[in-house]
Write a protein that holds these residues in place. Structure first.
Motif, PDB file in Angstrom:
ATOM      1  N   ALA A 141       0.818  -1.207   0.000  1.00 16.40           N
ATOM      2  CA  ALA A 141       0.000   0.000   0.000  1.00 16.40           C
ATOM      3  C   ALA A 141       0.853   1.259   0.000  1.00 16.40           C
ATOM      4  CB  ALA A 141      -0.936  -0.017   1.211  1.00 16.40           C
ATOM      5  N   LYS A 142       1.910   1.269   0.810  1.00 12.33           N
ATOM      6  CA  LYS A 142       2.737   2.465   0.891  1.00 12.33           C
ATOM      7  C   LYS A 142       3.416   2.762  -0.444  1.00 12.33           C
ATOM      8  CE  LYS A 142       4.045   2.943   5.740  1.00 12.33           C
ATOM      9  NZ  LYS A 142       3.013   2.161   6.389  1.00 12.33           N
ATOM     10  N   GLY A 152      17.362   7.949   6.067  1.00  9.63           N
ATOM     11  CA  GLY A 152      16.266   7.976   7.029  1.00  9.63           C
ATOM     12  C   GLY A 152      14.999   8.521   6.415  1.00  9.63           C
ATOM     13  N   MET A 153      13.903   8.222   7.056  1.00 14.88           N
ATOM     14  CA  MET A 153      12.598   8.621   6.536  1.00 14.88           C
ATOM     15  C   MET A 153      12.367  10.121   6.693  1.00 14.88           C
ATOM     16  SD  MET A 153      12.039   5.786   5.440  1.00 14.88           S
ATOM     17  CE  MET A 153      10.690   6.465   4.522  1.00 14.88           C
ATOM     18  N   THR A 156       6.874   2.957  13.805  1.00 13.57           N
ATOM     19  CA  THR A 156       5.857   3.938  14.177  1.00 13.57           C
ATOM     20  C   THR A 156       4.794   3.327  15.075  1.00 13.57           C
ATOM     21  OG1 THR A 156       6.206   5.088  12.090  1.00 13.57           O
ATOM     22  CG2 THR A 156       4.181   5.589  13.284  1.00 13.57           C
ATOM     23  N   LEU A 157       4.333   2.150  14.702  1.00 14.96           N
ATOM     24  CA  LEU A 157       3.236   1.555  15.457  1.00 14.96           C
ATOM     25  C   LEU A 157       3.692   1.023  16.803  1.00 14.96           C
ATOM     26  CD1 LEU A 157       1.295  -0.311  12.626  1.00 14.96           C
ATOM     27  CD2 LEU A 157       0.792   1.880  13.677  1.00 14.96           C
ATOM     28  N   ARG A 172       0.650  10.069   6.886  1.00 14.43           N
ATOM     29  CA  ARG A 172       1.230  10.785   8.022  1.00 14.43           C
ATOM     30  C   ARG A 172       2.742  10.913   7.932  1.00 14.43           C
ATOM     31  NH1 ARG A 172       3.323  10.439  13.091  1.00 14.43           N
ATOM     32  NH2 ARG A 172       3.779   8.221  12.896  1.00 14.43           N
ATOM     33  N   LEU A 173       3.420   9.829   7.589  1.00 16.29           N
ATOM     34  CA  LEU A 173       4.879   9.814   7.657  1.00 16.29           C
ATOM     35  C   LEU A 173       5.552  10.450   6.448  1.00 16.29           C
ATOM     36  CD1 LEU A 173       5.534   6.245   9.062  1.00 16.29           C
ATOM     37  CD2 LEU A 173       5.612   8.412  10.293  1.00 16.29           C
ATOM     38  N   PHE A 174       5.043  10.150   5.260  1.00 16.59           N
ATOM     39  CA  PHE A 174       5.741  10.553   4.047  1.00 16.59           C
ATOM     40  C   PHE A 174       5.222  11.842   3.423  1.00 16.59           C
ATOM     41  CE2 PHE A 174       6.173   5.820   3.874  1.00 16.59           C
ATOM     42  CZ  PHE A 174       7.513   5.788   4.211  1.00 16.59           C
TER      43      PHE A 174
END
Length: 510
Positions: free
Chosen positions: A72-73, A149-150, A122-123, A195-197
């Protein structure tokens, strides 16, 4: 067709609000409530507002259709980067530089490892190990000098949006549909991607979903216990942290239900698409003006018939289908199929009568089986007449006339409420539909119920006529006699097929 313009306008206003940049909006509604329709309206309005010097990119995303082997990501990021790549002018030096930056951004991350690590850290609120961080780097030599890193990926993505080659792009709006149909891992991965990307200035998201189903998917993925004491669950808190505000999709009003039914019926009667669009516009104006659909000028007889049918169908479908557009449309499709088959079998059924009987069959199967048992026992007419009396009087039906041997039988409360719905039914109409419905019974259903047969009373001698299996009646190529039904003193009519001495089981009037 559903007057969702106000909902779409509200969402577009929020997307263009500078104080809400970036923003993730929820479009809340149950399955079939019209969320996809609203997304189409949102996209249409954004496209209409675009100009050559300022463009809002719309990305349609459906996680339910993602390739499970990709993830999905990765799929969502690829959709957004793909939409951005189409905005670069490859013949212009500035555009070429922007494409180079885009390609470098794509190459610098090992997508599969990156998304798996991001979801895990994250989770579980754990920091990634040093090995995990270095595993994020692609094997491409061009990426060796890039930050790792992200967080750095998010920064690089933000720089890409401010690239001079994308100066004409004011925002990127991602419309996410059918998230509530996905398995829990896909739901969480999609929300984590948002949220993250991608939560950087210039990015907007509209997530169309049933919030309760999405929260349940999050709860299952996280393994948190259900909360039943009125407190907000961890899953709901997680969802609200990502989606800042929610715009609900309201259920159809009685006016909207009738207008929707009318437009569904009238579409095939309109000579052109322009004529149909004019009907849609006129219905919308009446809705805003709080007018009545009866005021709609319909010069053509087919359109007048469509409006009359819609008026008759609205009360029962509005109540029993919870004013759900998808349920209504599917119901109407099934109704058309039933009527088409009935007409070819020589059974005349009016749309409103079919709708009432179909509602009983679909929503109250136990009560529908009761009608089939009345038909099988040859007492459909007196039982329907007694049911109508009970419904009109408002009694419980406990003192209903006996079917056999003077025993009392009570009608269920649900059947009495159903009987009050328009139109009033007689044995002729109900018998024709029940005959048809019995033929559609699945093998499993037939094993649960005794075989249904038809028996009509002969008014000449008071004896029961011969029994005929309903399946055989419907499968027969013989057409039913269309002569008017003559009523006896409380007894059912004696009906026979043309060219046959057997009872038909289709007591209908012309």
């Amino acid at each position: 067709m559903l007057s969702f313009d106000a909902i779409a306008d509200t969402v577009v206003d929020a997307l263009f609000d500078g104080e809400l940049d970036p923003v993730a909006l929820g479009l809340e509604g149950t399955w079939g409530s019209g969320k996809t329709t609203v997304l189409h309206l949102i996209e249409k309005r954004i496209d209409a507002a675009n100009a050559d010097d300022q463009v809002v990119i719309v990305v349609r995303s459906n996680p339910w259709q993602y390739d499970p082997t990709v993830g999905a990501k990765e799929s969502l990021i690829a959709e957004i980067l793909g939409a951005l790549s189409a905005q670069f002018n490859a013949t212009d030096p500035v555009g070429q530089a922007g494409l180079t930056a885009l390609r470098a951004l794509v190459r610098r991350v090992n997508w599969s490892k990156a998304v798996k690590m991001a979801a895990r850290t994250t989770l579980t609120l754990q920091l990634p190990s040093l090995d995990d961080v270095f595993d994020l780097v692609s094997d491409d030599p061009e990426s060796l000098d890039s930050p790792k890193g992200m967080a750095s990926f998010k920064d690089e993505f933000q720089k890409l949006l401010t690239d001079p080659a994308l100066a004409h792009v004011s925002r990127v709006v991602v419309l996410v549909d059918d998230l509530d149909r996905c398995l829990p891992p896909t739901v969480v991965e999609t929300l984590e991607t948002i949220r993250l990307f991608l939560s950087v200035p210039g990015m907007c998201f509209v997530v169309a979903a049933d919030a309760a189903r999405v929260a349940e998917a999050i709860r299952m993925h996280l393994g948190t216990p259900q909360v039943g004491d009125g407190r907000e669950s961890v899953a709901s808190l997680y969802l609200h942290k990502i989606v800042q505000t929610t715009v609900p999709v309201p259920a159809l009003s009685s006016f909207d239900t009738r207008a929707y039914l009318f437009l569904l019926l009238a579409r095939q009667e309109c000579g052109s698409e322009a004529a149909f669009e004019e009907l849609v516009r006129a219905c919308g104006e009446l809705r805003v003006a709080a007018g009545s659909l009866d005021d709609l000028a319909l010069p053509e007889k087919p359109l007048q018939s469509a409006m009359q049918s819609a008026a008759r169908l609205t009360p029962i479908l509005y109540e029993k289908l919870q004013a759900n557009p998808r349920r209504i449309k599917r119901f109407m499709n099934d109704l058309n199929v039933r009527q088409s088959i009935a007409n070819r079998r020589g059974i005349a059924l009016s749309p409103d009568a079919v709708a009432k009987l179909m509602v009983l069959e679909r929503t109250l199967p136990a009560d529908f089986d009761t009608l089939l048992s009345w038909l099988s026992a040859g007492v459909l007419r007196p039982r329907l007449e007694r049911l109508a009396e009970v419904a009109e009087s408002g009694s419980s039906g406990a003192g209903a006339d006996a079917m056999d041997g003077g025993d009392e039988e009570a009608f269920s409360a649900t059947m009495i409420r159903w009987a009050k719905l328009p139109p009033a039914l007689d044995a002729a109409t109900a018998g024709g539909y029940l005959t048809l419905a019995a033929a559609f019974r699945s093998p499993a259903s037939k094993q649960r119920h005794r075989p249904v047969v038809v028996a009509w009373s002969d008014p000449s001698d008071g004896k029961q006529a011969s029994l005929t299996p309903i399946r055989g009646v419907v499968d027969s190529e013989s057409r039913v006699d269309t002569a008017p039904v003559s009523r006896g003193d409380g007894d059912g009519p004696s009906r026979r097929r043309r060219g046959s001495g057997e009872a038909t089981g289709c007591d209908r009037a012309t």
